[in-house]
Design a protein around this motif. Sequence first.
Motif, short mmCIF file in Angstrom:
data_model
loop_
_atom_site.label_atom_id
_atom_site.label_comp_id
_atom_site.label_asym_id
_atom_site.label_seq_id
_atom_site.Cartn_x
_atom_site.Cartn_y
_atom_site.Cartn_z
N PRO A 62 -13.92 -17.93 -13.78
CA PRO A 62 -12.74 -17.98 -14.66
C PRO A 62 -12.77 -19.23 -15.54
O PRO A 62 -13.16 -20.31 -15.08
CB PRO A 62 -11.57 -18.02 -13.67
N GLY A 63 -12.41 -19.07 -16.77
CA GLY A 63 -12.43 -20.20 -17.69
C GLY A 63 -13.79 -20.46 -18.28
O GLY A 63 -13.99 -21.44 -19.00
N GLN A 64 -14.78 -19.58 -17.95
CA GLN A 64 -16.14 -19.70 -18.50
C GLN A 64 -16.80 -21.03 -18.14
O GLN A 64 -17.64 -21.54 -18.90
CB GLN A 64 -16.11 -19.53 -20.03
N THR A 65 -16.44 -21.62 -16.99
CA THR A 65 -17.06 -22.89 -16.61
C THR A 65 -18.53 -22.71 -16.25
O THR A 65 -19.33 -23.61 -16.45
CB THR A 65 -16.31 -23.50 -15.42
N LEU A 66 -18.88 -21.58 -15.70
CA LEU A 66 -20.28 -21.20 -15.48
C LEU A 66 -20.42 -19.76 -15.95
O LEU A 66 -19.61 -18.90 -15.60
CB LEU A 66 -20.66 -21.29 -13.99
N VAL A 67 -21.45 -19.49 -16.74
CA VAL A 67 -21.62 -18.15 -17.30
C VAL A 67 -23.11 -17.87 -17.49
O VAL A 67 -23.89 -18.79 -17.77
CB VAL A 67 -20.86 -18.01 -18.64
N ALA A 68 -23.48 -16.64 -17.32
CA ALA A 68 -24.85 -16.20 -17.62
C ALA A 68 -24.78 -14.76 -18.11
O ALA A 68 -23.87 -14.01 -17.73
CB ALA A 68 -25.74 -16.29 -16.37
N SER A 69 -25.71 -14.39 -18.97
CA SER A 69 -25.70 -13.03 -19.52
C SER A 69 -27.12 -12.58 -19.80
O SER A 69 -28.06 -13.38 -19.83
CB SER A 69 -24.88 -12.98 -20.81
N MET A 70 -27.27 -11.28 -19.97
CA MET A 70 -28.56 -10.72 -20.36
C MET A 70 -28.33 -9.42 -21.09
O MET A 70 -27.27 -8.78 -20.95
CB MET A 70 -29.45 -10.50 -19.13
#
Length: 677
Positions: A62-70
């Motif tokens: 929550p809050g985009q403090t840690l994010v990863a995508s593919m």
Amino acid sequence: IALPDLGDCLLHLTMNQATQLTSSCMPSFTQIEAYEEMLIEQILLPAGSLESGMNTIAVALPGQTLVASMNLDIATPIDGFTAELQPHLELTMTGLGDGLYGDGDIMQTSMTMINVGGETQALRFTDTCRAELWIVNDQGEVVFDSRSFKTCNAINLDYGLDSQEEVLFSLPDWTFNDLLGCQIASGHYTAVVEVPQFHLSHAQSIDYARMSSTDCAKSLDVGLTTALTGIENGFDLSVTIEPLVSEVDLRWIGPCSVSVAIINTASSEEVHRQASLCNDLDGRHVVLAYGAVGDGLVLEVGDVNMVDFSNTSLPDGTYQMVVTLEANPTTSAGFVFDWPIVETVSAEPVVIEEQPADEASRLISGTWSGVLTEQGTCWIIETPQEGQLLLSKAALGSWMPQQGWTGTYDAVSADAAPACAMFQAPSIQLFSIEAESAPAAPAQSEDAAEEIILQSSDEPLVAIAPTLIMVVTTTSLLSLLVTIVLGNESIRIPSTAAGLWFLGMVGRTHETTDGRYQRGRLMGYLTANPGCHFRALMAALDMSNGQITHHLRILENEEVIWRRKDGRLVRYYPLTNTMSPAMAEEELPVPPLSPDPNSLQGKILTLLDADGPMGEFPTQAELAKRLEKSQQLVSHHLRTLQKFGLVEKRKMGIKNRYKLTREAIFLLETNDDFSRD
């Protein structure tokens, strides 16, 4: 790194801008070790969850403090693709219990398909691959694939499920070996069942713990250095692990991660041993990056006591220290140091002299069958992973296998027993019984035991590791499993082959062209001669016992043939829409066989046909006397008639007597050349 307590925090999983809440933000562990990768969740996306074309999958706190995508490119589904049954049919797995397994366990499970809708569902399966089982580890790698044991063959099978009705599908047992037959390491695994034709799937988690390294684990290319700081009656030890060549995967095994042994160099005797770092690292996974010196993993082992096994202080002198990492595989290094230690020193590495290790034992599970040979009874255990194994000997006192019994045993490879010397399958010696149970059904007869399946030496089966594909190039979309891993720097979905995988996109077991050719011959002959039994097939196709039984087993596993017991014989039939196990016995065809009625074989058949209705079954000597031929000649022709399935030998009292089989009676009834006055 200490993991924060985020309470009821849930991860955000976003697929093409649609966000849903999934698992807890942090695993149950309170801290993540240096270089550790920790599984958070594996999410099963049913077929049709993603659209054709480019899809974006992201996971975040929550809050985009840690994010990863593919990004994932999904191919266009074939015409007719539909997931319309997913709201109406659900899959469940039974037999997993609490999901906790260890050394020697066998995962025995089945799949249930339930009609949860309000209307009857009519289902038609168009091939034999109805229910599949997959096992994936915490790195997203497939370690078991039920399709690697079979081929999907075309056939129409109809099911009708009323509302709330269910149907059970059997699944193969798993002995916790991977696709190459190697033992798996401790860790978290996900079991996935799927009905590929109707795009139904279900996933469930299990945990597996073992106390020793696996049999196929590769040596760790790491270097160990130590630092010893003197304390009262011992020293404080730290160990640094550094990759020597490339990135290293390290999997901890057992309750304690490091063991330390102290050896007196003067006497070469071990004088002290202790286990250290006894915490909750069992099964946890560390990836050591290859980089500059000084970036290795430092283990603070702690106090090592310089006392002997009677707790007496060791005298001053030179000692060797052996540090063992209880990982997969176990890795040891030796160091020499002088005692006492006044200040912090780095012990000098030495080469550990090791005796050649005996072969490590392994657990095998299966069902016993016995085959009578000229040298005695050859006992064969049919195992799910290793196929047929021959018993060399058992160091178990008076214990002997029993027909049809099933068990799990501790075994090593061994030379073949004399009774099994003619067969090509590997041999084993047993050391202990882990579990054993009697069969639910009566044991099969001696004649049926002759048809035990043996591994053919001319057609090796090669297990191929799966190929995990990131960009979809198939014409239909199957279920997708997303692996979310927590590293000590970020939450990420790996973009390597260990990240996403498609069910159905794995490597298949390869086999020889000759094997397929021989099974083609066998299928062709059974199509022309349905109901032919084992010995007749072996004689007609000029195959050995091992060859014919091996190919029959594969065809049965592929569900293209089926068997029916007929007295002491077993008959085989092709599985077609007009010929199935549901047929009554009187509806089944009998293969035509036609020896010359004027030959000696024909005369033997005529005599047996005349005696049978009167309940008389002559011996070999009686037939020879009535035919005015030598016993040796009559014996030869009786064996030939037995081989072609026209004559059956039975022991009555102390003598062997002969009678006609069903095929022979059919032959005499339908052949005008034979007179039945």
